[in-house]
Design an enzyme around this catalytic site. Structure first.
Site, PDB file in Angstrom:
ATOM      1  CG  HIS A 158      55.978 -63.464 -43.419  1.00 49.09           C
ATOM      2  ND1 HIS A 158      56.066 -64.619 -44.153  1.00 49.09           N
ATOM      3  CD2 HIS A 158      57.127 -62.779 -43.658  1.00 49.09           C
ATOM      4  CE1 HIS A 158      57.230 -64.627 -44.804  1.00 49.09           C
ATOM      5  NE2 HIS A 158      57.888 -63.523 -44.524  1.00 49.09           N
ATOM      6  CG  ASP A 159      57.375 -59.915 -45.466  1.00 47.46           C
ATOM      7  OD1 ASP A 159      57.093 -59.184 -44.484  1.00 47.46           O
ATOM      8  OD2 ASP A 159      58.515 -60.376 -45.660  1.00 47.46           O
ATOM      9  CE  LYS A 175      59.412 -57.282 -47.048  1.00 53.93           C
ATOM     10  NZ  LYS A 175      60.489 -58.288 -47.077  1.00 53.93           N
ATOM     11  CG  HIS A 177      56.560 -54.881 -44.729  1.00 53.52           C
ATOM     12  ND1 HIS A 177      57.692 -54.502 -44.054  1.00 53.52           N
ATOM     13  CD2 HIS A 177      56.337 -56.165 -44.366  1.00 53.52           C
ATOM     14  CE1 HIS A 177      58.127 -55.526 -43.321  1.00 53.52           C
ATOM     15  NE2 HIS A 177      57.325 -56.546 -43.489  1.00 53.52           N
ATOM     16  CG  HIS A 212      56.262 -60.446 -39.747  1.00 53.82           C
ATOM     17  ND1 HIS A 212      55.213 -59.705 -40.230  1.00 53.82           N
ATOM     18  CD2 HIS A 212      57.287 -60.228 -40.604  1.00 53.82           C
ATOM     19  CE1 HIS A 212      55.591 -59.073 -41.338  1.00 53.82           C
ATOM     20  NE2 HIS A 212      56.850 -59.367 -41.575  1.00 53.82           N
TER      21      HIS A 212
END
Ligand SMILES: [Fe+2]
Ligand SMILES: [Fe+2]
Length: 373
Positions: free
Chosen positions: A222-223, A226, A251, A284
């Site tokens: 999901h990240d 970043k 992000h 998200h």
């Protein structure tokens, strides 16, 4: 922009490929009495086996079935030996085991089970069932053999493709010094909360096992965006000012961009359900009341997979220690989720969390932070 929930899509999926193969076997292969093919996936970290996909003309008797491999000695034996197994009268075979009972209740009388191995490790099982007892005779097995090889190959390939994406992302993360909060333990826990919520919604939202498994596999990514946020902001121990926060919020779009690049450059677009991945990455941080970012989507405009992931992600963030805060207790975090149910979060997702506190604790003790530090 891809915002539809991917739950019901069956374009280019593993189940599509297997169903086609199954039809071919029944028509051209003279295997008309072969009534069910199914794949279960195995998670070596938790010893759990879960139904994944099936192609049967009727409702699968094992929808949403989960078992510890060590609790199913017959399958554990197959895994150990690496050899397929034939059972020609299921009604007589291990009637105590839940899965055997459900398969028999589903009308099946014989089975052929093939272990799926990847690099010498068990990744799942391929099941063939027939309503006829004694169906898997030596002649039938001889006929079935090439098809079983193809089916095992298709299933293994799909599982590997997901792993390639995960490996690519984890490499990028390591290179780019992603900050502490994205520890392996956070990703293990949040992806299991994600799966727990999806399993809790499976009946009411008609979610297939296949959808749940892909969501579980994709949730840890999901990240991914970043990696594009500078360390000075990512690693800052205090509160971010508004300018820094704007960069941090970026992000999400960066992540969507990375997924697009991976899709184009590595042919990952052919991975079934890659839309689930894109939706998780892109949405998200959206909130049920429209106060989230980056799009400010509201309610059911937010794809289901993102609504699920956000509850799982926030719960784990709250209950984890971070450089700028102590860990909240489960009670405090669940209290917060309840208050925000229908505000920030999709209420059915919060309900599953509230109703599964024992499972949450089990996930936390299995994937405690210290194991990964
Ligand atoms: Fe995020
Ligand atoms: Fe996260």
């Amino acid at each position: 922009m891809l915002v539809d929930s991917m739950a019901m899509s069956d374009v280019n999926t593993l189940v599509g490929g297997l169903t086609e193969l199954h039809e071919h076997m029944r028509e051209a292969g003279g295997l008309a009495a072969l009534t069910r093919m199914a794949v279960a996936v195995y998670d070596g970290k938790t010893d759990l086996l879960r139904t994944f996909i099936h192609s049967s003309s009727t409702e699968s008797p094992l929808n949403h079935y989960v078992a510890r491999l060590s609790d199913v000695p017959s399958l554990a034996d197959i895994a150990r030996s690496g050899h397929p197994r034939v059972v020609n009268d299921l009604a007589m075979y291990n009637p105590g085991a839940i899965h055997s009972r459900r398969v028999v209740e589903g009308g099946f009388r014989s089975s052929y089970t093939v272990p799926l191995m990847q690099n010498g490790r068990l990744s799942g099982f391929l099941f063939f069932n027939s309503v006829e007892p004694g169906f898997f005779s030596p002649q039938v097995l001889h006929q079935l053999w090439p098809y079983a090889q193809i089916a095992a190959f298709i299933a293994t390939m799909e599982l590997e493709r997901i792993q390639v994406i995960q490996a690519a992302v984890s490499t990028v993360r390591q290179i780019s010094h992603q900050r502490d909060e994205e520890t392996g333990a956070h990703l293990e826990r949040m992806s299991r909360y994600t799966r727990m919520i999806a399993e809790g919604l499976a009946v009411s939202h008609q979610l297939e096992d296949e959808y749940i498994e892909y969501l579980f596999q994709f949730a840890p990514l999901h990240d991914v965006g970043k990696v594009a946020v500078p360390d000075s902001i990512l690693l800052k121990p205090g509160r971010l000012d508004s300018e820094e926060f704007a960069v941090m919020k970026g992000h999400v779009d960066k992540g969507a961009h990375i997924i697009d690049l991976m899709t184009e450059d590595f042919g990952i677009g052919r991975v079934p359900h890659v839309g689930i991945l894109r939706n998780v990455v892109s949405f998200h941080h959206e909130a049920w009341d429209g106060s989230g970012y980056p799009q400010g989507l509201k309610g059911e405009e937010i794809p289901l997979e993102a609504r699920i992931t956000s509850v799982a992600d926030v719960f784990d963030a709250l209950t984890s220690k971070r450089p700028y805060k102590e860990a909240w207790s489960n009670e405090q975090a669940l209290d917060f989720l309840s208050q925000m149910s229908g505000v920030k979060f999709y209420p059915p997702c919060v309900d599953v969390m509230l109703n599964n506190q024992g499972l949450i604790k089990a996930i936390q003790s299995q994937f405690a932070e210290s194991l990964f530090d």
